[in-house]
Structures are given as C-alpha cells and as structure tokens.
Write an enzyme that holds these catalytic residues in place. Structure first.
Site, PDB file in Angstrom:
ATOM      1  CD  GLU A 181      43.324  39.076  31.868  1.00 52.03           C
ATOM      2  OE1 GLU A 181      43.778  39.714  32.792  1.00 52.03           O
ATOM      3  OE2 GLU A 181      42.071  38.833  31.851  1.00 52.03           O
ATOM      4  CD  GLU A 365      39.717  35.382  32.268  1.00 47.73           C
ATOM      5  OE1 GLU A 365      39.351  36.403  32.992  1.00 47.73           O
ATOM      6  OE2 GLU A 365      40.653  34.658  32.061  1.00 47.73           O
TER       7      GLU A 365
HETATM    8  C1  FCB Z   1      41.253  38.066  34.852  1.00 49.59           C
HETATM    9  C2  FCB Z   1      41.951  36.921  34.910  1.00 49.59           C
HETATM   10  C3  FCB Z   1      41.273  35.790  35.670  1.00 49.59           C
HETATM   11  C4  FCB Z   1      40.242  36.275  36.684  1.00 49.59           C
HETATM   12  C5  FCB Z   1      39.461  37.562  36.205  1.00 49.59           C
HETATM   13  C6  FCB Z   1      38.312  38.009  36.957  1.00 49.59           C
HETATM   14  O1  FCB Z   1      42.003  39.206  34.635  1.00 49.59           O
HETATM   15  O2  FCB Z   1      42.540  36.266  33.941  1.00 49.59           O
HETATM   16  O3  FCB Z   1      42.191  34.901  36.054  1.00 49.59           O
HETATM   17  O4  FCB Z   1      40.859  36.599  37.825  1.00 49.59           O
HETATM   18  O5  FCB Z   1      40.099  38.446  35.882  1.00 49.59           O
END
Ligand code: FCB
Length: 458
Positions: A181, A365
């Site tokens: 990110e 994620e």
């Molecule tokens: C993302 C992050 C991860 C976690 C999630 C909820 O932005 O990459 O580490 O905190 O959010």
C-alpha cells in the site's frame, strides 16, 4: 451487533457450486504484517522504526497503544504456524521488518534474518505457499531522520535491503511483494499525518510516492536476479468512490477520488506515467521525476496484490477537489467502514478493462473488524463470516467477467495492532487475548477450515 441484525445466526461459509472458490488452484490464505504481530522490538539487534517512534508519541494512537509487544509472534511463531496450518489454508502472507534484518550501516543482521529463515522454512514444511512483503510501513527511523521516503536516496537504500534479503532467503519465498500500500505510506505518512512519520504536506506525499514507486522498481530487479523462481509483484490498496450528489461536479468528484486512490499508483506501474489530472487536484505537487524513472517503475509485474476494504461517498468541494460525506443507514464495520462488496467486483472489472497489461491478481487483503468477545470459549463472529461470503462472491463474479484473480488472503490471521487504532479493532479470524496471548479460533476460522477440508478432499 448494530448493523448486522439482518445476518442470520446460522450463517455458514459455503461458496455456491460453480464458485471459483471450489477450484483447488484458487489460493485461500491469511495475512499479517511484522509490526502488527511480532513485538520484540528491541531484541536480537532490531533497530527502531518510524512506527516505534510514532506510536510512542502521545496522541498518535488510540489509548497510546504501540507494537512493542503486539501478539508476541516473534516468540510464539511456532504455535502460530501450527494454528495456521490447522486451518487448511494454502498460503500465508507476512512481511519482513526491515529494521530487524539490516543494521544502520546497511549490513545484514544475522539474528533477525535467522528468525525469518526459521519461519519460512517451517511454513514450507507445512506445505504453505509464502507471500512475503518487504515493506509493510516499518521504515528504519535513521532513514526517516534523513527525510525518509521524501528523500530519493531512500529508494536506493530500499533496493539494497531487497538485494540483501533476497540473497539470504532465496528459495524460501513463492511470491515477493516489494511494498504494501504505497498510497498509505505516502498519503497517511506524509499527507494526512494519520500514520508514521506523521507529516502533513501533500507536496511531501507526492514526492514520497515517487520514491516509493522508484524503490519498488529498483527492488523488483534485485528480487528477480537473486530469486528467479519466485514471483515478483507489489500490493496496492484500492478505493471505490461514488457520489450521491446530483451534479456533474459531484460525479467528477467521485472520478477524482478513484484517480487519486487507484490510478495515482496503477498508472505509473502499468502505463509508466502519472495521470496529469492529479496535478489539477494538487497544483504544484508534481514530484521531481528523473530521466528513466518511469521505465524503472513500470517494470514487469508477475502479479498485482489488491487490498480492498470499503466504498467512500464524495461530493464536489466546489473547486477542483472532493469532500467525503458519510452515507446514512449503510452497514458499517467496527472501523466505521461501509460494507460494500460490489465495490470490489466493480474495481476489478474496471482495472481489467482499463489496463490491457494487468497482471494476474491476488486479493492480498480483505476483511472486517468487529468487537469480538470470547464467550464460553467461543467467538461467534457471524458478521465476519457474512462479510467474507459476500466479498468472495464479488471476487467470483469478477472472475466470471474475465478478471484473472488467483487467490484471496483474509486480513487477518489474528487480531493485531491496527496502527493508529491500536488493539481495540479486531480483524483476526483468530482471537488474541492480549493479557495472556491466548489464541482462540473464531467461528469464521473454523468454518473456513471445514470448507477447505471439504474442497481439498474432492
Ligand atoms: C491495511 C493495512 C493492514 C491492515 C488493514 C486493516 O491498510 O495494509 O496492515 O491494517 O488495512
């Protein structure tokens, strides 16, 4: 459980027949990041990171929480690997803490490297695929003291770290991701100041982004050279922006939102240029780009990791930008984020349409936070099961519309240090009692395990 009243208690995790989830080749995994779970921040030669500094600064995190202890994973990694393997998942996404494996003068820290070697070896022995991120936000503090990502030199330091660690761990990693990110590192780190190092200037944020992306490209070349059998990619968060406003300016605002969240990163990676409309949104914030940079940034990607969480509603600010306005009456998580699975399908299909060279995608994620309690030894996180079902259905739809998605990682394997929100927000499929470090499988984890047992036996 406000907001989840409509979810039946007997919610199960059972993708419909014909879903890509039933394909054994489709990877289902779980994800974590070093600073969020490891603790042991001053052991075995680990040096301070920007998150140690930031979280120790009063007012920066909820309740003043820090990652100093977190889930104690640095010492409990064997138990955690056993738990992970017991879930029947095919892969684990983790990150390496740069400040644990490299000294201030750029030499390898062998004690820190040994930790990851043991961990990756154990994961491989369990038959798990390893997805390793090199930078999940824990910049060594001494580099921040020289300007951090706003300093071009940090991109070269990052490449040296990637070079060293990929020589050390070659053969133990299935897929390397350079950055997690970059949007959050650049924007929250140097623009909004919500994250370490807490700077607040969009000019710094766009410089930081350029150097992060440059670091990605330089690092990717080293990873390929040192570990040719592994896949090389990057992980980016994406946002769905819509507007409930009636005017053209409102609809333009939603377009700008997505440009700023998604295309700011994807265009350099996949089209070797920044979208010029960014500099209308942020006049005067164009970063210094040297000859050849965009070629380095636009290097070959074996995969693109996509992190998706929610949708944002915006309206025009009456000038060149947008204002975020929360929608009323929508389902929200403990983070306040709207539950909006359709956004994931929409974005995936849009990227597939707009970027002809889009590489294979992993959802690296996706998940939800809830105020989970252990009651009678059980955690009945029905809201999470519902969230996962709906988002996996969205992924399945995207696949059926032609998008090459190869896997999905639940954020997160276990409850952990949720950055500025500390330990209050629980994203895990495994509950962590921070007083005792006891791990308890939540109902979501048990159902995923059952599903995978069934799938893998077919
Ligand atoms: C993302 C992050 C991860 C976690 C999630 C909820 O932005 O990459 O580490 O905190 O959010």
């Amino acid at each position: 459980m406000a907001g989840y009243a409509s979810v039946a208690l007997e919610e199960t995790f059972s993708p419909p027949a014909g879903s890509v989830l039933w394909n054994k080749e489709f990877l289902l995994g779980a994800a974590t990041a070093a600073y969020q779970i490891e603790g042991a921040v001053d052991e075995d030669g680990r040096i301070p990171s920007i998150w140690d500094t930031f979280s120790a600064t009063p007012g920066k995190t909820l309740a003043g929480d820090t990652g100093a202890v977190a889930c104690g994973h640095y010492h409990r990694w064997e138990e955690d690997v056993e738990l992970l393997a017991s879930l029947n998942v095919g892969a684990y996404r983790l990150s390496i803490a740069w400040p644990r494996v490299m000294t201030e003068d750029g030499a390898p820290n062998h004690a820190g490297i040994a930790f990851y070697r043991k961990l990756l070896t154990a994961l491989r022995a369990k038959g798990l695929k390893t997805f390793v991120t090199l930078y999940h936000w824990d910049l060594p503090q001494h580099l921040e003291d020289q300007g951090g990502w706003t300093n071009r030199d940090t991109a070269y330091r990052f490449a040296e770290y990637a070079d060293m660690i990929s020589r050390e761990l070659a053969g133990l990693v299935d897929a390397w991701a350079t950055l997690n990110e970059p949007w959050c590192s650049a924007m929250h780190g140097y623009g909004t100041g919500h994250h370490a190092p807490g700077k607040q200037d969009v000019v710094l944020a766009t410089r930081a982004m350029h150097h992060l992306l440059l670091g990605h490209g330089l690092a990717a070349a080293r990873l390929r050279a040192n570990d040719p059998a592994a896949q090389v990619g990057i992980v980016t968060n994406v946002g769905r922006g819509t507007s409930n406003g009636a005017t053209d300016a409102d609809q333009h605002a939603a377009w700008l939102f997505e440009l700023q969240h998604n295309n700011w990163i994807l265009d350099p990676l996949l089209k070797k240029s920044y979208p010029s409309a960014l500099w209308e949104l942020w006049p005067g914030a164009e970063p210094p780009v040297h000859a050849g940079d965009m070629e380095v940034i636009g290097c070959k990607l074996d995969f693109l990791g996509i992190n998706y969480y929610f949708r944002t509603n915006v309206v025009s600010d009456g000038k060149h930008g947008y204002l975020e306005v929360d929608l009323e009456g929508v389902e929200r998580t403990q983070m306040g984020w709207e539950v909006y699975p359709e956004g994931l399908r929409h974005l995936l299909v849009g990227f597939h349409r707009d970027y002809p060279n889009l590489p294979p995608i992993y959802i690296t994620e996706n998940g939800t936070a809830s105020d989970d309690q252990v009651i009678g030894g059980e955690v009945n996180d029905i809201n999470r099961i519902s969230f996962l079902n709906r988002h996996l259905a969205a992924v399945d739809q995207a696949v059926k519309q032609g998008v090459d998605v190869r896997g999905y990682f639940i954020w997160s394997l276990m409850d952990n240090f949720e950055w500025a929100f500390g330990y209050e927000r629980r994203f895990g499929i495994i509950h962590v009692d921070y007083a005792t470090q006891k791990r308890t499988l939540k109902r979501s984890a048990k159902l995923v395990t059952q599903f995978l047992a069934e799938r893998n036996s077919k």
